[in-house]
Design a protein around this motif. Sequence first.
Motif, PDB file in Angstrom:
ATOM      1  N   UNK A  66     -62.922  54.031  80.920  1.00  0.00           N
ATOM      2  CA  UNK A  66     -64.211  54.653  81.242  1.00  0.00           C
ATOM      3  C   UNK A  66     -64.698  55.637  80.180  1.00  0.00           C
ATOM      4  N   UNK A  67     -63.800  56.153  79.350  1.00  0.00           N
ATOM      5  CA  UNK A  67     -64.189  57.122  78.322  1.00  0.00           C
ATOM      6  C   UNK A  67     -64.571  56.364  77.050  1.00  0.00           C
ATOM      7  N   UNK A  71     -61.794  54.255  71.226  1.00  0.00           N
ATOM      8  CA  UNK A  71     -62.261  53.067  70.504  1.00  0.00           C
ATOM      9  C   UNK A  71     -61.263  51.927  70.526  1.00  0.00           C
ATOM     10  N   UNK A  72     -60.007  52.230  70.798  1.00  0.00           N
ATOM     11  CA  UNK A  72     -58.995  51.181  70.960  1.00  0.00           C
ATOM     12  C   UNK A  72     -57.837  51.769  71.750  1.00  0.00           C
ATOM     13  N   UNK A  73     -57.083  50.889  72.371  1.00  0.00           N
ATOM     14  CA  UNK A  73     -55.929  51.340  73.147  1.00  0.00           C
ATOM     15  C   UNK A  73     -54.956  50.176  73.289  1.00  0.00           C
ATOM     16  N   UNK A  74     -53.708  50.437  72.996  1.00  0.00           N
ATOM     17  CA  UNK A  74     -52.657  49.427  73.127  1.00  0.00           C
ATOM     18  C   UNK A  74     -51.619  49.902  74.130  1.00  0.00           C
ATOM     19  N   UNK A  75     -51.137  48.967  74.956  1.00  0.00           N
ATOM     20  CA  UNK A  75     -49.959  49.240  75.787  1.00  0.00           C
ATOM     21  C   UNK A  75     -48.754  49.013  74.882  1.00  0.00           C
ATOM     22  N   UNK A  85     -56.983  55.346  70.214  1.00  0.00           N
ATOM     23  CA  UNK A  85     -57.751  56.005  69.158  1.00  0.00           C
ATOM     24  C   UNK A  85     -59.032  56.546  69.756  1.00  0.00           C
ATOM     25  N   UNK A  86     -59.366  57.756  69.338  1.00  0.00           N
ATOM     26  CA  UNK A  86     -60.564  58.441  69.801  1.00  0.00           C
ATOM     27  C   UNK A  86     -61.489  58.711  68.623  1.00  0.00           C
ATOM     28  N   UNK A  87     -62.778  58.478  68.803  1.00  0.00           N
ATOM     29  CA  UNK A  87     -63.786  58.886  67.824  1.00  0.00           C
ATOM     30  C   UNK A  87     -64.335  60.229  68.288  1.00  0.00           C
ATOM     31  N   UNK A  88     -64.375  61.201  67.375  1.00  0.00           N
ATOM     32  CA  UNK A  88     -64.764  62.556  67.733  1.00  0.00           C
ATOM     33  C   UNK A  88     -65.833  63.110  66.797  1.00  0.00           C
ATOM     34  N   UNK A  89     -66.725  63.908  67.357  1.00  0.00           N
ATOM     35  CA  UNK A  89     -67.677  64.656  66.536  1.00  0.00           C
ATOM     36  C   UNK A  89     -67.006  65.932  66.051  1.00  0.00           C
ATOM     37  N   UNK A  90     -66.194  66.549  66.918  1.00  0.00           N
ATOM     38  CA  UNK A  90     -65.466  67.761  66.552  1.00  0.00           C
ATOM     39  C   UNK A  90     -64.151  67.818  67.319  1.00  0.00           C
ATOM     40  N   UNK A  91     -63.241  68.636  66.846  1.00  0.00           N
ATOM     41  CA  UNK A  91     -61.942  68.805  67.503  1.00  0.00           C
ATOM     42  C   UNK A  91     -62.139  69.388  68.901  1.00  0.00           C
ATOM     43  N   UNK A  98     -59.386  65.060  77.089  1.00  0.00           N
ATOM     44  CA  UNK A  98     -57.975  64.970  77.488  1.00  0.00           C
ATOM     45  C   UNK A  98     -57.605  65.810  78.712  1.00  0.00           C
ATOM     46  N   UNK A  99     -58.299  66.914  78.965  1.00  0.00           N
ATOM     47  CA  UNK A  99     -57.930  67.732  80.128  1.00  0.00           C
ATOM     48  C   UNK A  99     -57.948  66.953  81.438  1.00  0.00           C
ATOM     49  N   UNK A 100     -58.952  66.107  81.695  1.00  0.00           N
ATOM     50  CA  UNK A 100     -58.901  65.315  82.935  1.00  0.00           C
ATOM     51  C   UNK A 100     -57.672  64.393  83.011  1.00  0.00           C
ATOM     52  N   UNK A 101     -57.184  63.952  81.876  1.00  0.00           N
ATOM     53  CA  UNK A 101     -55.990  63.090  81.857  1.00  0.00           C
ATOM     54  C   UNK A 101     -54.717  63.865  82.198  1.00  0.00           C
ATOM     55  N   UNK A 102     -54.694  65.156  81.896  1.00  0.00           N
ATOM     56  CA  UNK A 102     -53.450  65.913  82.015  1.00  0.00           C
ATOM     57  C   UNK A 102     -52.924  66.026  83.438  1.00  0.00           C
ATOM     58  N   UNK A 103     -53.761  65.847  84.444  1.00  0.00           N
ATOM     59  CA  UNK A 103     -53.271  65.821  85.821  1.00  0.00           C
ATOM     60  C   UNK A 103     -52.463  64.560  86.090  1.00  0.00           C
ATOM     61  N   UNK A 104     -52.721  63.519  85.288  1.00  0.00           N
ATOM     62  CA  UNK A 104     -52.124  62.208  85.535  1.00  0.00           C
ATOM     63  C   UNK A 104     -51.192  61.721  84.427  1.00  0.00           C
TER      64      UNK A 104
END
Length: 131
Positions: A66-67, A71-75, A85-91, A98-104
């Motif tokens: 959903x995010x 741009x890519x993800x491998x199991x 891999x994440x494409x970012x405008x800034x750090x 990533x914070x929403x992921x940290x619960x899981x």
Amino acid sequence: MAEIGKVVGLSGPAVGERLRRLQSDGVIEGFTVRVDAQTLGYTLEAIVRIKPRSKQLHNVERMIRDETRFTSCDRVTGDDCFIARLALVSVAELDDILLPLHERAETHTSIVKSSLLRNRMPGLSPEKKGA
């Protein structure tokens, strides 16, 4: 086709025929466009190793899908389940993503400084060289 033909020493029609044959044989699955993410404002790329917590694999997988900045993800095998891999405008965006992921899941992130190889195709396998 004519430009490719000049590089490889074939006529345009011969290149077209070989490409059609490679497609019908399943060697070429399709054609694509490569977009330069930097021209769209994505000046940074991060690699994120993701290890879902117990019973969170499918939820984490959904969150990655959903995010749109992933741009890519491998199991993968090993301690982590995913390498993405994440494409970012800034750090600073890392926290939002990533914070929403940290619960899981546990995450480990590295910023890409440069890429030695990108989407390089392997050479022919030893079995195919003789064919």
